[in-house]
Design an enzyme around this catalytic site. Structure first.
Site, PDB file in Angstrom:
ATOM      1  N   CYS A   1      16.987 -20.909  19.851  1.00  0.00           N
ATOM      2  CA  CYS A   1      18.190 -20.981  20.686  1.00  0.00           C
ATOM      3  C   CYS A   1      19.045 -19.729  20.563  1.00  0.00           C
ATOM      4  O   CYS A   1      20.176 -19.788  20.068  1.00  0.00           O
ATOM      5  CB  CYS A   1      18.985 -22.219  20.311  1.00  0.00           C
TER       6      CYS A   1
ATOM      7  N   GLU B   1       4.900   5.392  -2.344  1.00  0.00           N
ATOM      8  CA  GLU B   1       5.219   3.979  -2.130  1.00  0.00           C
ATOM      9  C   GLU B   1       4.990   3.565  -0.671  1.00  0.00           C
ATOM     10  O   GLU B   1       5.912   3.102  -0.004  1.00  0.00           O
ATOM     11  CB  GLU B   1       6.693   3.718  -2.465  1.00  0.00           C
TER      12      GLU B   1
HETATM   13  N1  LLP Z   1      10.006   2.718  -0.961  1.00  0.00           N
HETATM   14  C1  LLP Z   1      11.287   2.346  -0.787  1.00  0.00           C
HETATM   15  C2  LLP Z   1      12.292   2.675  -1.809  1.00  0.00           C
HETATM   16  C3  LLP Z   1      11.663   1.657   0.382  1.00  0.00           C
HETATM   17  O1  LLP Z   1      12.927   1.304   0.568  1.00  0.00           O
HETATM   18  C4  LLP Z   1      10.676   1.352   1.364  1.00  0.00           C
HETATM   19  C5  LLP Z   1      11.033   0.641   2.583  1.00  0.00           C
HETATM   20  C6  LLP Z   1       9.343   1.750   1.114  1.00  0.00           C
HETATM   21  C7  LLP Z   1       9.055   2.432  -0.060  1.00  0.00           C
HETATM   22  C8  LLP Z   1       8.239   1.476   2.064  1.00  0.00           C
HETATM   23  O2  LLP Z   1       8.430   2.108   3.287  1.00  0.00           O
HETATM   24  P1  LLP Z   1       7.272   2.156   4.396  1.00  0.00           P
HETATM   25  O3  LLP Z   1       6.125   2.958   3.841  1.00  0.00           O
HETATM   26  O4  LLP Z   1       6.865   0.750   4.692  1.00  0.00           O
HETATM   27  O5  LLP Z   1       7.917   2.799   5.551  1.00  0.00           O
HETATM   28  N2  LLP Z   1      12.017  -3.832   7.897  1.00  0.00           N
HETATM   29  C9  LLP Z   1      11.909  -2.521   8.486  1.00  0.00           C
HETATM   30  C10 LLP Z   1      11.472  -1.486   7.468  1.00  0.00           C
HETATM   31  C11 LLP Z   1      12.383  -1.393   6.274  1.00  0.00           C
HETATM   32  C12 LLP Z   1      11.884  -0.423   5.211  1.00  0.00           C
HETATM   33  C13 LLP Z   1      12.661  -0.551   3.968  1.00  0.00           C
HETATM   34  N3  LLP Z   1      12.215   0.290   2.880  1.00  0.00           N
HETATM   35  C14 LLP Z   1      10.956  -2.605   9.662  1.00  0.00           C
HETATM   36  O6  LLP Z   1      10.461  -3.682   9.965  1.00  0.00           O
HETATM   37  O7  LLP Z   1      10.739  -1.599  10.338  1.00  0.00           O
END
Ligand code: LLP
Length: 417
Positions: free
Chosen positions: A346, A273
């Site tokens: 702000c 994922e």
């Molecule tokens: N699978 C699940 C169950 C997840 O919770 C997430 C991300 C992913 C896959 C994808 O993860 P990635 O490959 O993108 O690391 N907003 C935060 C990141 C939050 C990630 C939440 N879950 C940021 O801007 O760093």
């Protein structure tokens, strides 16, 4: 690696000068490179060629319908976390059988819609949720495939808001609870409980924790098999880190090299994922200097983009490289000065970058906030009644709007007097 490069001191996205995009579409503007996006998806697909996993792009990183559609066309499935993401996913034309659904708080309604659309798999995060999916499946006369999300309790060096696999996080169930569920599957007659899911966190730059978690779970899967429980799917989540400044993250190939041997030892099919790895470096946020403000303490470049457009710096103290769109290196006699790159909102926490060196920033000048393709637009808001930015996809020398800039009318569209 990405396709945002200087040519004759001007920043280009593929074959298009980004300045031209700012003029045509206005700022702030999210600009994506089709090539970078697809290249990153292919890098993962290639790296894991030997085991042919189902690669589900994590839509929370960027849920733009056109962007997800490009990946779906390339063969990606989608990882969703809400009824809204399901809605968008289905509109991309993805086969429902390539949708996996995580989230600790799936509502009965969301579960029902997802089952009705025949999605492939729920990643289940708790016992009450498991019971709810069983109940809804029973009502619909269906048998739904599910995976149990296990919290493998491994420690990570990443921001505390984006670690998800410690035992004190709200995600998944512990090994003991999972064992209990698998050994008593018959308690859930409308579920086919045949998968295990983990996702230990995000922006992970070292394969060590992945290896640890996957080894732990692979051992668990073998133990289950010895007890007559057949695990058909192992969903290893996302989490691969990217370069924002001077990180040296594992490449997709290095990641695969570290974990494929472990995955090959179990019979289960593999699901991935990735979100950030695919979309992160394929997008930038283009923003213009509204004012340069010099104070006794600091120089501020006040931009037309703020924390509502890109929340990561304010929320996590995240670092994004900021580049001048017209490289100032040709300006003679100029000296480097330090600026805080801030938004118009702000709040003192409204900044995009702090203490960055530029050669004399000028009012009206364009800056590019790099690596903003993941968790950029998708986390944007209308705070301070600011219409959200437009999004543009560049492909070679072509570019097209993939999301219109919001209007003032959009801000009150759902409000009632
Ligand atoms: N699978 C699940 C169950 C997840 O919770 C997430 C991300 C992913 C896959 C994808 O993860 P990635 O490959 O993108 O690391 N907003 C935060 C990141 C939050 C990630 C939440 N879950 C940021 O801007 O760093």
């Amino acid at each position: 690696m990405h396709d945002f490069k200087y040519k004759n001191n001007e920043l280009y996205c593929e074959s298009v000068a980004v300045k031209q995009l700012a003029e045509k579409y206005g700022t702030p503007l999210y600009v994506y490179s089709h090539k970078t996006l697809v290249d990153h998806y292919r890098k993962i697909r290639e790296a894991f060629r030997a085991i042919k996993p189902l690669i589900c792009f994590s839509m929370k990183a960027n849920s733009n319908i056109a962007l997800c559609g490009i990946l779906v066309k390339e063969g990606a499935g989608l990882d969703i976390v809400s009824g809204g993401e399901l809605y968008i996913a289905l509109k991309t034309g993805v086969a429902a059988k390539r949708i996996v659904y995580a989230s600790v708080g799936k509502t009965e309604k969301e579960i029902e819609i997802a089952i009705k659309h025949h999605i492939f798999l729920f990643n289940v995060e708790s016992l009450p949720e498991l019971k709810m999916i069983d109940k809804v499946a029973a009502r619909l006369g269906r048998r739904q495939t599910v995976a149990i999300r296990i919290n493998p309790d491994v420690r990570l060096k990443t921001h505390k808001y984006i670690t998800t696999g410690h035992k004190e996080n709200k995600f998944g169930v512990d090994m003991e609870t999972a064992r209990g569920i698998f050994m008593n599957c018959s308690r859930f007659p409308h579920l086919n409980i045949c998968g295990v899911h983990i996702h230990i966190g995000s922006q992970i730059v070292d394969s060590g924790p992945f290896v640890k978690a996957i080894e732990k779970i692979a051992g668990f899967i073998k133990e289950l098999e010895q007890n007559g429980v057949n695990i058909r799917w192992f969903n290893i989540g996302g989490g691969l880190g990217i370069i924002y400044s001077n990180e040296r993250p594992q490449t997709a190939a290095e990641y695969a090299k570290a974990i494929v041997p472990i995955l090959k030892k179990i019979k289960a099919g593999v699901i991935l994922e990735p979100g950030r790895f695919i979309a992160g470096n394929s997008g930038i946020l283009l923003t213009r200097v509204v004012y340069v403000k010099e104070t006794a303490a600091k120089n501020f470049a006040i931009m037309d983009a703020g924390m509502n457009d890109l929340a990561r710096p304010s929320l996590y103290g995240a670092y994004h490289n900021v580049l001048p769109v017209e490289s100032a290196s040709y300006r003679p006699s100029s000296k480097l000065r330090s600026y805080d790159i801030v938004g118009p909102i702000c709040e003192s926490g409204d900044f995009l970058a702090k203490g960055r060196k530029f050669i004399d920033l000028k009012q009206g000048e364009l800056l590019a906030v790099m690596s903003a393709g993941a968790y950029g637009f998708s986390m944007s808001s209308n705070y301070n009644a600011r219409p959200r930015p437009a999004e543009v996809m560049v492909d070679g020398k072509h570019h097209r709007l993939i999301r219109r800039r919001e209007t003032y009318n959009d801000l009150i569209r759902n409000e009632l007097r």
